[in-house]
Design an enzyme around this catalytic site. Structure first.
Site, PDB file in Angstrom:
ATOM      1  N   ARG A  89       0.860  -1.195   0.000  1.00 56.97           N
ATOM      2  CA  ARG A  89       0.000   0.000   0.000  1.00 56.97           C
ATOM      3  C   ARG A  89       0.893   1.240   0.000  1.00 56.97           C
ATOM      4  NH1 ARG A  89      -2.231   3.060   4.675  1.00 56.97           N
ATOM      5  NH2 ARG A  89      -3.979   4.272   3.896  1.00 56.97           N
ATOM      6  N   HIS A 133      -2.669  10.970   0.925  1.00 57.32           N
ATOM      7  CA  HIS A 133      -2.107  10.756   2.260  1.00 57.32           C
ATOM      8  C   HIS A 133      -1.481  12.092   2.682  1.00 57.32           C
ATOM      9  CE1 HIS A 133      -0.649   7.425   5.126  1.00 57.32           C
ATOM     10  NE2 HIS A 133      -0.251   8.560   5.673  1.00 57.32           N
ATOM     11  N   GLU A 178      -7.044   8.515   6.505  1.00 60.77           N
ATOM     12  CA  GLU A 178      -7.277   9.176   7.790  1.00 60.77           C
ATOM     13  C   GLU A 178      -7.717  10.640   7.632  1.00 60.77           C
ATOM     14  OE1 GLU A 178      -3.996   8.666  10.479  1.00 60.77           O
ATOM     15  OE2 GLU A 178      -3.815   6.547  10.075  1.00 60.77           O
ATOM     16  N   ASN A 307      -6.999   2.016  10.242  1.00 64.98           N
ATOM     17  CA  ASN A 307      -5.673   2.133  10.837  1.00 64.98           C
ATOM     18  C   ASN A 307      -5.841   2.176  12.340  1.00 64.98           C
ATOM     19  OD1 ASN A 307      -4.925   2.450   8.190  1.00 64.98           O
ATOM     20  ND2 ASN A 307      -4.331   4.607   8.359  1.00 64.98           N
ATOM     21  N   TYR A 309      -3.685   2.038  16.212  1.00 60.67           N
ATOM     22  CA  TYR A 309      -2.413   2.037  16.955  1.00 60.67           C
ATOM     23  C   TYR A 309      -2.595   1.859  18.453  1.00 60.67           C
ATOM     24  CZ  TYR A 309      -0.241   3.361  12.615  1.00 60.67           C
ATOM     25  OH  TYR A 309       0.189   3.336  11.313  1.00 60.67           O
ATOM     26  N   GLU A 373      -3.254  -0.065   8.289  1.00 57.44           N
ATOM     27  CA  GLU A 373      -2.043   0.297   9.039  1.00 57.44           C
ATOM     28  C   GLU A 373      -2.144  -0.249  10.454  1.00 57.44           C
ATOM     29  OE1 GLU A 373      -1.000   4.459   9.314  1.00 57.44           O
ATOM     30  OE2 GLU A 373      -1.467   4.789   7.197  1.00 57.44           O
TER      31      GLU A 373
END
Ligand code: IFM
Length: 467
Positions: A89, A133, A178, A307, A309, A373
């Site tokens: 990606r 992005h 995002e 994504n 985290y 991600e």
């Protein structure tokens, strides 16, 4: 369509096997790795301007050279092939292919991505292309940026240009990465480019990003082969109230609206959340949402990228200074979650990923999901023998892949996992001080060294799951 993948033992040595056909990838973004900022007709994006503004990025770092990927495509694709990635990606730099954000494409810019895609296809790696992005052409920011409606139309035109050039060879497309960060870190808190602190403008930006996604989806569908996949990547937050008390619960509701439902609701229900509109009434009347916008935004997509985290813990309270949370400043404070943290100071807690996945299964059961991600920054260094040992990253990845596997066992339709990131890179306002790569980059020599985590991930891919 609801497809429930039940793990089955295609790979006898994996105790947590993933289904055959599961996509194993790694992700990057143009400004974070390419460098070549002024080559072949590329003009500045908002991130060039921001990073060259003193005090904005740690150590004054910029993406001028980054990981020099622009000149090292073959080496980097060879590395991906050695690791056994099935997918890669990457994002296209808008000012590299359409420098002013208007008008015809620059052939050399398109040629670069065509070369990258052909190298990937030549090695049997599936390209997954993201159009945005975060590197808006500076000229479009000068004309008002994302708070201005026109930017959404410019984005759809750019999507059409890239689709016309690469649609014959790229099977999977993403519109935005995002949009929460682009809107709220960029225009409300001002810690990302373009560095504005305008809470109402940030809400307009969020809507125009949603609209841009919808318009670009239509432009892509018009130009891509029917089997091409179109997606959007969000970073849904696992929002947790500190206590069960009503005020903390209300804080969590407000953040859930601003982090999650401001994107999920228009996309999948064709409306903005009523509580969000009420919470932000002092800032805006939302008249920037015009007739027909929500129908445009809620066009079907083939999968949703997410994504993840770390989880987000909130309590009732106040936030001083510029905030990324328009309308919530006087109601919410952020509380560090317990447990070990990464080099970003982000708590490691894979249960948040499981939470997000099962929530999406319940709310949008027909939409396949892809983890676009997931990963962690640590203080990595090459030892005297030239090796990079990163056991914390391996532990992080193992626990998060375990959470994905568990969620799939509970009926969540996850089609793939992309590790963030392939290479150490320019970590936005943190510059090169944070290393997310599974491949170490010595930025002085541009030497690439796979870390232990890269070898570990290669084994996971070869095995088809966790040991
Ligand atoms: O580096 C970023 C990436 O560009 C977007 N998602 C989060 C990553 C880590 O901060």
């Amino acid at each position: 369509m609801t497809t429930t993948h039940q793990p089955h033992p295609a790979h006898p040595t994996a105790s947590a096997p993933f289904p055959p056909g599961f996509r194993w990838g790694a992700a990057t973004a143009a400004y974070q790795i390419e460098g070549a900022a002024a080559e072949d007709g590329r003009t500045p994006s908002i991130w060039d301007t921001f990073s060259h503004t003193p005090g904005r990025v740690r150590n004054g770092d910029t993406g001028d050279t980054a990981a020099d990927h622009y000149h090292r495509v073959s080496e980097d694709v060879a590395l991906m092939a050695e690791l056994g990635l099935t997918d890669y990606r990457f994002s296209v730099s808008w000012p590299r292919v359409q420098p002013t954000g208007r008008g015809p494409a620059v052939q050399k810019g398109l040629d670069f991505y065509r070369r990258l895609v052909d190298e990937l296809l030549g090695k049997g790696i599936r390209p997954v292309l993201t159009l945005y992005h975060w590197d808006l052409p500076q000229e479009l920011e000068d004309a008002g940026g994302w708070p201005v409606r026109e930017t959404a139309y410019r984005f759809a035109d750019y999507a059409a240009l890239v689709a016309a050039a690469l649609g014959d060879r790229v099977p999977a497309w993403g519109t935005l990465n995002e949009p929460w960060c682009a809107a709220f870190l960029g225009y409300a808190e001002g810690v990302h480019a373009p560095g504005r602190t305008d809470a109402a403008g940030a809400l307009r930006a969020a809507h125009h990003l949603n609209l841009a996604h919808g318009l670009a989806t239509a432009a892509l569908r018009d130009r891509l082969p029917q089997e091409a996949e179109v997606s959007l990547t969000l970073n849904p937050a696992a929002v947790r109230p500190l206590t069960d008390g009503p005020q903390d619960q209300d804080a969590a509701r407000r953040i859930d609206a601003l982090a999650n439902r401001i994107f999920l609701d228009p996309l999948f229900s064709g409306s903005y959340p009523e509580d969000l509109v009420a919470d932000t009434r002092e800032l805006t009347d939302w008249s920037f949402v015009r007739a027909g916008d929500l129908a445009e935004i809620s066009r079907p997509i083939d999968w949703l990228g997410l994504n993840y985290y770390t989880p987000t813990v909130v309590a009732a309270g106040e936030h001083d200074g510029p905030s990324a949370w328009p309308g919530a400043e006087r109601h919410v404070r952020f509380v560090p979650a317990p447990g070990p943290v990464t080099a970003m100071g982000w708590p490691v807690d894979a249960s948040g990923l499981h939470e997000v996945l099962t929530r999406l299964r319940d709310e949008i059961p027909d939409v396949p999901l892809v983890i676009t991600e997931n990963g962690a920054a640590y203080e990595d260094y090459a030892d005297p023998g030239g090796e990079v040992h990163d056991p914390e990253r391996v532990a992080y990845l193992r626990s998060h892949l375990g959470a994905v596997h568990a969620a799939m066992g509970e009926g969540v339709d996850v089609r793939g996992y992309f590790l963030w990131s392939l290479l150490d890179n320019f970590e936005w306002a943190f510059g090169y001080s944070k290393r997310f790569g599974m491949v170490h980059v010595d930025f002085a020599s541009q030497r690439r060294t796979p870390k232990d985590s890269a070898r570990w991930y290669a084994e996971v891919i070869a095995r088809g799951g966790l040991a």
